[in-house]
Design an enzyme around this catalytic site. Structure first.
Site, PDB file in Angstrom:
ATOM      1  CG  MET A  78      37.389  42.508  48.068  1.00 30.36           C
ATOM      2  SD  MET A  78      37.421  43.050  46.343  1.00 30.36           S
ATOM      3  CE  MET A  78      39.116  43.625  46.179  1.00 30.36           C
ATOM      4  CG  HIS A  79      38.265  47.299  50.014  1.00 31.15           C
ATOM      5  ND1 HIS A  79      39.223  47.328  49.033  1.00 31.15           N
ATOM      6  CD2 HIS A  79      37.062  47.254  49.365  1.00 31.15           C
ATOM      7  CE1 HIS A  79      38.628  47.312  47.843  1.00 31.15           C
ATOM      8  NE2 HIS A  79      37.327  47.260  48.019  1.00 31.15           N
ATOM      9  CG  ASP A 237      33.422  40.652  47.938  1.00 31.77           C
ATOM     10  OD1 ASP A 237      34.188  41.331  47.213  1.00 31.77           O
ATOM     11  OD2 ASP A 237      32.675  41.170  48.782  1.00 31.77           O
TER      12      ASP A 237
END
Length: 485
Positions: A78-79, A237
């Site tokens: 992520m991110h 995830d």
């Protein structure tokens, strides 16, 4: 029918082939480099993800009837900030979730814009790893690159774009950008203005099980797959791992011991804790979840084994550990700083309490316990707002250790359910693909039918009491050392 689940991780992409009954037919893993151009920075080349994913899909489907492949979906780190120009070229290496360069921007968002405003706009506050601070960093430090941005996307969505041509994301992963109004599931106009970007630069939003397109003609030909293969949005995830462990609906809990560690609690109701110590995100089942994320979990053990002890004999190192609950050595698991609940990119790892009789086993045990205590910190925040799960699933590489599972059960005082498949995000992604292709009517139905619990680690009251005493000492260590970091 066959479904492909793609787990786009930090060290490798893991691909999984599943049939409609949930049986895993094959698993393939492909590694790619991780770059640290400056201390605290963490980057990857998105084209490496795509190249290794394509190679992985070829290997995954080499021995199967390719005409049976119906759908492909994703669980992804992520991110990360992936920026493309108007020619669809990657502008700069992706800035990853565990990158710590955005301290200044994070402080600006939290202190100048204000945590109350951020929570109002997005249900979360700024953390160094989130996407919005990275956009501000790029705007300030690489203005010529920032000016070229045509599309902003997350890591797994780059794969979806390359495979299908669909510029898309979904709510669970978008929740971690600090650009999404999580409660109302739309982009936050206020955050876009703060970051100096437009909605046109952001992808279209979907639910995790929705079809975003089909394979592009040239991709299908290259892979030898039908053009009709559906590309399903997927999930971040942790949300994908939660689907893969049937942590869906109301009150489910999952602990993930991967590179990072997470405590994930699913809920049908939207909620935020008072200090935003936990993330309040959308879930891949269409509902919401609370999540505590520590940046270094199984990676702490990997560092200790590989770099310090210089061994790959993980099981052998754990075999001599006998004094659970009686270890005098503490380990703070902050190798990359920490997110939940401290939100401190400057925090660092430490061993405390060694003496002349401290052994190698004590140190190894302390690492495992330190990660468990770090996860307990997040559980305490959840308990403070009345969310108190009695049992949890567990997944990730660290979950393969019976000793670590036992430590987790007793530190948390929770029953730990071990599931048949520990493939977490990849399995969850394959389940989402099956839902998107109409095999199941909902994510909840699919997860509960396909995910099987095979054993449970029960907490031992005597050991739990010992660990309670140890944890109360552990939680005093970070505040005492914070000034040193």
């Amino acid at each position: 029918m066959l479904f492909i689940g793609v787990d786009l991780g930090t060290s490798a992409v893991k691909l999984l082939l599943m049939d409609e009954n949930g049986k895993i037919c094959k698993i393939v893993s492909r590694e790619y480099p991780l770059y640290f151009p400056h201390p605290g920075w963490s980057e990857q080349n998105p084209e490496d993800w795509f190249a290794q994913s394509m190679e992985g899909i070829r290997e995954l489907t080499a021995d199967c009837d390719k005409s049976q492949v119906q759908g492909i979906s994703f669980g992804g780190q992520m991110h990360g900030l992936v920026a493309l120009d108007d020619q669809d070229q990657v502008i700069r290496p992706a800035i990853l979730w565990n990158d710590g360069r955005t301290g200044k921007q994070t402080d600006y968002l939290n202190q100048v814009i204000g945590k109350d405003k951020l929570s109002e706009y997005t249900a979360n506050i700024a953390f160094a790893g989130f996407t919005a601070p990275k956009i501000l960093w790029m705007k300030e430090n690489e203005p010529e690159n920032f000016a070229r941005i045509c599309k902003i996307m997350l890591p797994k969505d780059f794969l979806a774009y390359k495979l299908s041509g669909s510029f898309c994301t979904e709510y669970s992963d978008a929740s971690g950008m600090l650009l999404l109004d999580v409660e109302h599931k739309c982009w936050s106009e206020e955050m876009l203005e703060i970051c100096g970007i437009t909605e046109e630069q952001l992808p279209k939003l979907y639910e995790s099980w929705e079809v975003v397109g089909t394979l592009k003609k040239e991709i299908a030909e290259d892979l030898g797959l039908p053009e009709s293969v559906k590309v399903i949005a997927g999930a971040g995830d942790n949300a994908a791992a939660a689907v893969g462990t049937a942590t869906v609906g109301d009150g489910g809990c999952n602990i993930s011991l991967g590179t990072s560690g997470t405590l994930f609690i699913s809920s049908k109701k939207f909620g935020v804790d008072e200090n935003n110590a936990l993330h309040s995100f959308a879930h891949a089942d269409g509902n919401y979840h609370l999540m505590g994320c520590m940046l270094s979990a199984a990676s702490c053990n990997k560092w200790w084994m590989d770099e310090i002890l210089k061994t790959k004999a993980y099981q052998e190192e754990q075999a001599g550990i006998t004094k659970l609950g009686g270890n005098r050595v503490f380990y703070l698991p902050y190798l990359m700083g920490e997110r939940s609940p401290h939100n401190d990119p400057d925090a660092r790892a430490a061993f405390i309490g060694m003496s002349m009789d401290t052994t190698r086993e004590d140190m190894t045990q302390a690492v495992l316990e330190g990660v468990a205590f770090g996860l307990r910190d997040s559980l305490e925040v959840a308990r403070s707002i009345g969310v108190s799960p009695e049992r949890t699933k567990i997944c990730g590489g660290g979950a393969k250790s019976p000793l670590w599972r036992k430590i987790i059960a007793n530190v948390m005082n929770m029953k730990v359910d071990i599931i048949e498949s520990e493939e977490g995000p990849g399995y969850g992604a394959a389940i989402l693909a099956a839902v998107g292709c109409g095999v199941f009517s909902s994510v909840e139905e699919a997860a509960k039918k396909l995910v099987k619990v095979v054993a449970t680690e029960e907490p031992d009251p005597e050991l739990t009491a010992k660990y309670e005493e140890r944890y109360q000492k552990f939680r005093k260590l970070y505040p005492a050392l914070k000034g040193m970091f």
